[in-house]
Design a protein around this motif. Structure first.
Motif, PDB file in Angstrom:
ATOM      1  N   VAL A  79      64.261  71.769  61.148  1.00 17.91           N
ATOM      2  CA  VAL A  79      65.954  72.508  61.769  1.00 17.91           C
ATOM      3  C   VAL A  79      66.560  71.624  62.276  1.00 17.91           C
ATOM      4  N   GLU A  80      65.681  71.704  63.557  1.00 14.94           N
ATOM      5  CA  GLU A  80      66.669  70.296  64.358  1.00 14.94           C
ATOM      6  C   GLU A  80      67.929  69.755  63.896  1.00 14.94           C
ATOM      7  N   VAL A  81      66.775  68.491  62.841  1.00 15.75           N
ATOM      8  CA  VAL A  81      67.940  67.489  61.733  1.00 15.75           C
ATOM      9  C   VAL A  81      68.653  68.619  61.695  1.00 15.75           C
ATOM     10  N   ALA A  82      68.535  69.439  60.502  1.00 15.08           N
ATOM     11  CA  ALA A  82      69.217  69.959  59.698  1.00 15.08           C
ATOM     12  C   ALA A  82      70.231  70.608  60.046  1.00 15.08           C
ATOM     13  N   VAL A  83      70.651  71.277  61.758  1.00 14.19           N
ATOM     14  CA  VAL A  83      71.289  71.807  62.509  1.00 14.19           C
ATOM     15  C   VAL A  83      72.665  70.814  62.455  1.00 14.19           C
ATOM     16  N   VAL A  84      71.919  70.087  63.077  1.00 11.08           N
ATOM     17  CA  VAL A  84      73.121  68.515  63.529  1.00 11.08           C
ATOM     18  C   VAL A  84      73.625  68.012  62.478  1.00 11.08           C
ATOM     19  N   MET A  85      72.953  68.099  61.841  1.00  8.58           N
ATOM     20  CA  MET A  85      73.422  67.241  60.530  1.00  8.58           C
ATOM     21  C   MET A  85      74.944  67.718  60.019  1.00  8.58           C
ATOM     22  N   VAL A  86      74.065  69.632  59.545  1.00  6.67           N
ATOM     23  CA  VAL A  86      75.407  69.997  59.287  1.00  6.67           C
ATOM     24  C   VAL A  86      76.025  70.650  60.347  1.00  6.67           C
TER      25      VAL A  86
END
Length: 258
Positions: free
Chosen positions: A234-241
């Motif tokens: 979730v953290e990676v997805a949020v930062v990537m988006v």
């Protein structure tokens, strides 16, 4: 989506050239060259393990390996995001001359740092063997936290590279931020020595979860929990988006600010 994939494939040879250029530039006129990617973490591990083992008496088994695992994750994040931050600014002359997908310059910095990450990982394996630390089957799961930290760094790198084009002061302020972040990441110290209020703050740091996951599979013979994987995802997805949004929102104005 297919348009973006075709565009990426079209410029993939350029990405390889950019990665090789970054590596050659880093080790230009160096006698040992890329061997420094292995020697650097080893030297730092020796120095820091001597200092902290004697000064603070941390009750951590195989403290040099514990320390090296923390350095491996944090140093990659620091190097990758710092290099990505100046990717657009440093390639300004090329961007002004020809059309190149601008994210390629950020990707090249992250991927070239990933090569150093793999070298540091190899160095860690050698250290574990030299210290007779048992290599458990969970080591095979090390790519999971390593991939998380690579993509997390990519997301942060996209944000930094886009903002730095307009606000160059960030290049100076970021080193201060990273220094503070290092003390809020359990690179050197074990979580057990922290008071509860400080432990809660450190746990809010996304790097803490990824680093703990990496140490568990490398040293503690523990499988990553579903909750830690989901949290990291979730953290990676949020930062990537967020990184992609900021980068694509600002990329058309890069040529005006370079």
């Amino acid at each position: 989506m297919s348009k973006y994939i075709q565009n990426f494939n079209k410029f993939r040879p350029l990405l390889k050239e950019l990665i090789m250029r970054d590596i050659k530039t880093k080790y230009r006129k160096s006698i040992l060259g890329v061997f420094w990617t292995i020697l650097n973490p080893l030297f730092m591990m020796v120095v820091l393990s001597i200092v902290f083992s004697n000064m603070f008496k941390f009750d951590v088994e195989y403290f040099p390996v514990y320390l090296l695992s923390g350095q491996l994750i944090f140093n990659f994040f620091n190097e990758a995001t710092t290099n990505a931050m100046g990717a657009i600014v440093m390639n300004g002359p090329l961007i002004k001359k020809i059309y190149v997908p601008k994210y390629m310059f950020v990707l090249s910095r992250i991927f070239s740092s990933s090569i150093n990450l793999l070298a540091s990982f190899t160095a860690m394996i050698f250290v574990m063997l030299a210290m007779r630390v048992e290599l458990h089957y969970t080591v095979l799961l090390a790519p999971i936290p390593l991939l998380f930290i690579v993509f997390f760094s990519l997301g942060v790198g996209l944000i930094l590279s886009a903002i730095t084009v307009k606000f160059r002061d960030i290049m100076h302020l970021y080193s201060v931020f990273v220094t503070a972040l290092m003390y809020l990441t359990p690179v050197i110290y074990p979580m057990s020595i922290l008071p509860e209020w400080l432990k809660k703050i450190v746990l809010l740091n996304p790097l803490t979860n990824i680093l703990t996951m990496f140490r568990n599979v490398m040293i503690n013979n523990m499988l990553p929990s579903i909750s830690s994987i989901l949290l990291a995802a979730v953290e990676v997805a949020v930062v990537m988006v967020l990184g992609l949004y900021v980068f694509y929102k600002r990329q058309d104005t890069f040529i005006l600010d370079i």
